[in-house]
Design a protein around this motif. Structure first.
Motif, short mmCIF file in Angstrom:
data_model
loop_
_atom_site.label_atom_id
_atom_site.label_comp_id
_atom_site.label_asym_id
_atom_site.label_seq_id
_atom_site.Cartn_x
_atom_site.Cartn_y
_atom_site.Cartn_z
N LEU A 87 68.86 -26.39 76.95
CA LEU A 87 67.95 -26.31 78.09
C LEU A 87 66.82 -27.29 77.85
CD1 LEU A 87 67.93 -22.42 78.34
CD2 LEU A 87 69.21 -24.01 79.78
N ALA A 88 66.85 -28.39 78.59
CA ALA A 88 65.89 -29.46 78.33
C ALA A 88 65.18 -29.86 79.62
CB ALA A 88 66.63 -30.67 77.74
N GLY A 89 65.09 -28.91 80.53
CA GLY A 89 64.58 -29.25 81.86
C GLY A 89 63.09 -29.05 82.02
N GLY A 90 62.39 -28.63 80.96
CA GLY A 90 61.01 -28.21 81.14
C GLY A 90 59.95 -29.23 80.79
N GLY A 91 58.82 -29.12 81.50
CA GLY A 91 57.60 -29.82 81.11
C GLY A 91 56.72 -28.82 80.39
N SER A 92 55.45 -29.16 80.16
CA SER A 92 54.54 -28.17 79.60
C SER A 92 53.12 -28.55 79.93
CB SER A 92 54.70 -28.09 78.08
OG SER A 92 53.65 -27.32 77.53
N GLU A 93 52.38 -27.55 80.39
CA GLU A 93 50.97 -27.82 80.71
C GLU A 93 50.11 -27.80 79.46
OE1 GLU A 93 50.39 -24.96 83.75
OE2 GLU A 93 51.65 -26.14 85.11
N ARG A 94 50.69 -27.35 78.35
CA ARG A 94 49.92 -27.30 77.10
C ARG A 94 49.95 -28.63 76.36
NH1 ARG A 94 52.73 -22.50 76.84
NH2 ARG A 94 51.49 -20.59 77.05
N MET A 95 50.61 -29.63 76.91
CA MET A 95 50.80 -30.88 76.19
C MET A 95 49.68 -31.89 76.43
SD MET A 95 53.53 -30.51 74.36
CE MET A 95 54.03 -32.13 73.80
N LYS A 96 48.66 -31.50 77.17
CA LYS A 96 47.52 -32.38 77.46
C LYS A 96 47.99 -33.72 78.04
CE LYS A 96 44.44 -30.55 73.89
NZ LYS A 96 43.58 -30.89 72.77
N GLY A 97 48.93 -33.66 78.92
CA GLY A 97 49.36 -34.88 79.60
C GLY A 97 50.52 -35.61 78.95
N LEU A 98 50.88 -35.26 77.69
CA LEU A 98 51.98 -35.96 77.03
C LEU A 98 53.32 -35.70 77.72
CD1 LEU A 98 51.03 -35.30 73.31
CD2 LEU A 98 50.99 -37.51 74.48
N ALA A 99 53.41 -34.54 78.40
CA ALA A 99 54.67 -34.22 79.08
C ALA A 99 54.64 -34.65 80.54
CB ALA A 99 54.96 -32.73 78.95
N ASP A 100 53.64 -35.49 80.92
CA ASP A 100 53.64 -35.98 82.30
C ASP A 100 54.80 -36.93 82.54
OD1 ASP A 100 51.40 -34.53 82.61
OD2 ASP A 100 50.03 -36.21 82.96
N ILE A 101 55.08 -37.74 81.54
CA ILE A 101 56.06 -38.80 81.76
C ILE A 101 57.43 -38.48 81.17
CG2 ILE A 101 54.38 -40.66 81.99
CD1 ILE A 101 55.12 -41.36 79.02
N ARG A 102 57.57 -37.32 80.54
CA ARG A 102 58.86 -36.98 79.94
C ARG A 102 58.95 -35.48 79.77
NH1 ARG A 102 55.38 -38.47 75.91
NH2 ARG A 102 55.85 -40.67 75.60
N ALA A 103 60.17 -34.98 79.76
CA ALA A 103 60.39 -33.58 79.45
C ALA A 103 59.99 -33.33 78.01
CB ALA A 103 61.86 -33.24 79.66
N VAL A 104 59.62 -32.09 77.68
CA VAL A 104 59.22 -31.78 76.30
C VAL A 104 60.34 -32.11 75.32
CG1 VAL A 104 58.41 -29.98 74.74
CG2 VAL A 104 57.64 -30.00 77.10
N ALA A 105 61.59 -31.89 75.76
CA ALA A 105 62.73 -32.17 74.88
C ALA A 105 62.84 -33.64 74.51
CB ALA A 105 64.02 -31.70 75.54
N ALA A 106 62.22 -34.50 75.31
CA ALA A 106 62.28 -35.94 75.02
C ALA A 106 61.08 -36.40 74.21
CB ALA A 106 62.35 -36.74 76.33
N MET A 107 60.21 -35.48 73.80
CA MET A 107 59.04 -35.89 73.00
C MET A 107 59.49 -36.54 71.69
SD MET A 107 56.16 -35.38 74.47
CE MET A 107 55.06 -35.68 73.10
N PRO A 108 58.92 -37.69 71.38
CA PRO A 108 59.25 -38.31 70.09
C PRO A 108 58.69 -37.47 68.94
CG PRO A 108 58.19 -39.88 71.58
CD PRO A 108 58.00 -38.52 72.17
N VAL A 109 59.46 -37.33 67.88
CA VAL A 109 59.07 -36.51 66.73
C VAL A 109 59.35 -37.28 65.45
CG1 VAL A 109 59.52 -34.36 65.47
CG2 VAL A 109 59.57 -34.35 67.96
#
Lengths: 424, 364
Positions: free
Chosen positions: B8-30
């Motif tokens: 399940l990779a369809g979500g954003g997050s309001e807790r990301m301080k804008g980092l999830a504006d341009i990508r889903a949380v699952a696409a966050m670089p780690v």
């Protein structure tokens, strides 16, 4: 019917014996370069960047690494339904079978492969140069000039010209004379070993010369086409091009990459070089690491000092260790307190604690002065250097060595240890 | 293992301080070279799950680009493969995915057409290494009908997670979904194992009742009807769906032992491979306790930081306790502390930004 305008044939079967122990277990085109690449990545990337999507890679000497590296060509987008990359090893035939006996003989033995693409032009490349070149531009000129064969050339220093195959041209780039390593060169245009032929002309020449022993492009095919057609042209290339065929040039070319803005800049986006690599974590520099003037491959962990060096992926440099003016290939481990100066250390070698490599002064090599003739200490893939030994300059080591191989803990300058046992 | 994977990779997050504006949380670089979804994908690939579907919806371009070939994780193309399930308009439905269960319900055909006996469902925003074969073994051994992978609560914020209470047999008896101050020993990691036919039945029931949420409407509602058991996993697990936890997760990766576990020890976490040259450190570079990914060039000082791909750090700059995402350009004489810098940001010469280590500053 299948039809390709131009296909490339990449000669990758040579040993590259002047690289000494580096090519003991692999062909020269598979030798690592620049902390990430193999030498063959440069011509292969040039092919795809030039829209040449059909490449035959001719292998013969120690092909395992090369085969593994190229695979089905995925990193270069050469996994094509029609065309793509094909590995072409020598094979047994119903009549006479032979190894590839020369560059042109290797191509001759693969006429069927080339025929199957019905090409107008064939590009002949070798897998041992570092450069970025647009073969499409060369093809344009080849067509424009009406040549039967075009040879890429580059101007070299007049003092150096006697070391190369020299092309004498008229004002229009038409070749009027060849000189192989001339004492008094009439031109400073050196052949780069890159040729475009009209395919039917090449085919005829190869058939005609099929019985020439060790049939070679520079010695036989080009002179033949020149004699028969008088339409051999030069294509002048003025970019960066390095032959990394000797230990010294190989080392220097790697070292140039570490300068602030290198002549050959891998960091620019234009004309990207592709390679086959696994996924790795980023390089890690520990709390006490000191790394300057160096490039460090992915997955490496540095806890010591690294200066003016090129490190591949998954290299470990232990605490208190020093690596200076050296090339460490993938998976090399330099244990705590070891000191490595002016060395080339191939894949997965372990250098034991507090050992010192590259000490003392130059002495002539006792192994092969034609190959080993610089300050470099050269260690082959999978070797082991025990703890606390000292290794001099201009040395060669290959295999798992133990303290008993180092009388008084030393390998003197010019010395060598070649062990036959299993590698690491 | 004989299971089909669904991420399940369809979500954003309001807790990301804008980092999830341009990508889903699952696409966050780690960790400099990876994406969050690589962990769920690699765990499945490492358990020899051959077919994996990634359900996307929110800001999915970056994720789609990352998932451009099944071969990065070793999935095939014929016997299984990597499937991207995007929201789609059909004659029956013009809805977006209205929740996690709805996302599965709208892709029920995919689940029905598979033949594997089990389904593993995992969220795409967890960083962990999990032996799914062991989850299956325990599932069978314990007679569970649904297994929920959990982690000891140990200070995790109840408001962000589902807090779970179990009986002696690890059967889940109470579930407090994202309730501030909820008490319980375990939190839900968002990884579930269930028989495929059972999942189909539960989803069809959920659909009939016009319900959309997997946790609330499929799991919590059925705590009495189904044997839903907790599988407690050991080792590192972090959900990165808040700016602070994302920052911490990247900083955690400076620990060599943790990196070894994830990225060196077999079976390792894999990712899409790029062609950037190795990281380069120029004459005045001073780098300690830092990760530097491919294509990075460092001229200044970097300490306790993670530099992602193609980052540039200029002369006389100082970067401390920072996470610089791909293509960040830090000019000369810059001071950055306790910051996450969004990809492609250019930090002008002489800039000084010092964040709070407990409330990281996001520069986007």
């Amino acid at each position: 019917m299948v039809k390709k305008e131009m296909i490339a044939m990449l000669l990758a079967g040579g040993q590259g014996s002047r690289l000494g122990v580096l090519t003991q277990g692999m062909a020269k085109p598979a030798v690592a370069f620049g902390g990430k690449y193999c030498i063959i990545d440069f011509p292969l990337s040039n092919c795809v960047n030039s829209d040449v999507d059909t490449v035959g890679v001719l292998t013969q000497y120690q092909p395992l690494q090369l085969n593994t590296h190229i695979g089905i060509g995925i990193p270069w987008d050469l996994d094509k339904q029609v065309g793509g990359v094909t590995i072409l090893p020598p094979y047994e035939k119903s009549g006479d079978s032979e190894w590839y006996t020369g560059t042109a003989n290797a191509i001759y033995q693969n006429l069927t492969f080339m025929d199957s693409y019905n090409p107008d032009y064939v590009l002949i490349l070798s897998g041992d140069h570092i450069y970025k070149m647009d073969y499409g531009e060369m093809l344009e000129q080849h067509k424009r000039s009406g040549a039967e064969a075009t040879i890429a050339v580059m101007p070299v220093d007049w003092e150096e010209a006697h070391r190369y195959g020299i092309m004498v041209t008229d004002g229009n780039g038409k070749i009027t004379e060849f000189e192989e390593k001339p004492a008094n060169p009439k031109s400073n245009l050196a052949s780069m070993g890159i040729y475009i032929f009209n395919y039917q002309t090449l085919r005829r020449a190869l058939k005609e010369l099929e019985h020439v022993p060790g049939c070679d492009f520079g010695m036989h095919v080009i002179p033949y086409v020149f004699r028969e057609t008088d339409k051999v042209y030069s294509y002048e290339f003025n970019g960066y091009w390095k032959d990394v065929g000797t230990l010294t040039t190989y080392w220097e070319t790697n070292m140039e990459l570490t300068s602030l803005v290198p002549d050959f800049n891998l960091y620019e986006e234009f004309w990207q070089i592709y390679t086959s690599a696994e996924s790795h974590a980023p390089a890690y520099l520990g709390a006490d690491a000191q790394v300057t003037h160096a490039i460090i491959g992915d997955g490496s962990e540095i806890h010591g000092r690294v200066k003016r060096s090129v490190l591949g992926s998954n290299v470990i440099v232990g605490a208190g260790a020093k690596v200076i003016d050296s090339i460490l290939m993938n998976g090399v481990v330099i244990e705590e307190g070891a000191v490595v100066r002016k060395a080339i250390i191939a894949e997965n070698t372990v250098v034991g604690k507090n050992s010192r490599i590259g000490e003392g002064t130059f002495e002539q090599s006792r192994l092969d002065p034609k190959v080993y003739n610089s300050d470099l200490a050269v260690i082959g893939a999978g070797s082991v250097i025990p703890e606390g030994v000292t290794i001099g300059k201009n040395t060669a080591i290959s295999g798992v060595t133990g303290p008993e191989d180092y009388p008084e803990g030393n390998l003197i300058s010019g010395g060598y240890i070649l062990k036959k046992e299993e590698k690491r | 293992m004989k299971a089909v994977g669904i991420i399940l990779a369809g979500g954003g997050s309001e807790r990301m301080k804008g980092l999830a504006d341009i990508r889903a949380v699952a696409a966050m670089p780690v960790a400099g070279a990876y994406r969050a979804v690589d962990f769920a994908l690699s765990n499945m690939a490492n358990a020899r799950i051959n077919a994996v579907a990634v359900i996307t919806q929110y800001s999915s371009r970056s994720l789609n680009e990352h998932l451009n070939s099944p071969s990065w994780w070793g999935f095939g193309r014929k016997q299984g493969g990597l499937y991207l399930l995007n929201p789609t308009i059909t004659p029956d439905s013009t809805n977006w995915f209205r929740g996690t269960a709805d996302a599965l319900i709208q892709n029920l055909d995919f689940i029905k057409e598979r033949h594997e006996p089990y389904v593993v469902i995992a969220s795409g925003d967890g960083v962990y290494k999990l032996d799914l074969d062991d989850v299956l073994a325990k599932h069978v051994e314990s007679g569970a009908q649904i297994s929920v992978v959990c982690k000891e609560k140990n200070g995790l914020e109840a408001g962000r997670f589902g807090v779970i209470e179990t009986d002696a047999e690890k059967r889940i008896i109470a579930w407090h979904e994202k309730e501030e101050g909820a008490e319980g020993e375990l939190v839900n990691c968002g990884i579930y194992l269930i028989r495929r036919l059972r999942l189909i039945r539960l989803l069809e029931e959920c659909k009939r009742q016009d319900n959309y949420d997997f946790v609330r409407d499929v799991l919590v509602k059925n705590l009495e009807n189904e044997r839903i058991k907790a599988y407690v996993m050991d080792g590192y697990w972090k959900n990165i769906a808040s700016a602070q936890s994302y920052f911490e997760c990247n900083m955690d990766m400076l620990d060599p032992a943790l990196r070894r576990k994830f990225f060196y020890d077999h079976p390792k976490i894999s990712t899409k491979v790029d062609d950037f040259p190795p990281a380069k450190f120029n004459d005045n570079a001073k780098v300690s306790n830092a990760l530097a990914a491919g294509g990075t060039i460092v001229n200044g000082a970097v300490e306790n930081s993670v530099l992602f791909k193609k980052v540039y750090v200029g002369d006389g700059s100082s970067v401390k306790n920072c996470v610089l995402l791909n293509d960040v350009y830090v000019g000369d004489g810059v001071t950055l502390e306790n910051c996450i810098v969004e990809k492609k940001m250019k930090i002008e010469d002489g800039t000084c930004i010092i964040g709070d280590p407990n409330d990281v500053t996001v520069i986007a």
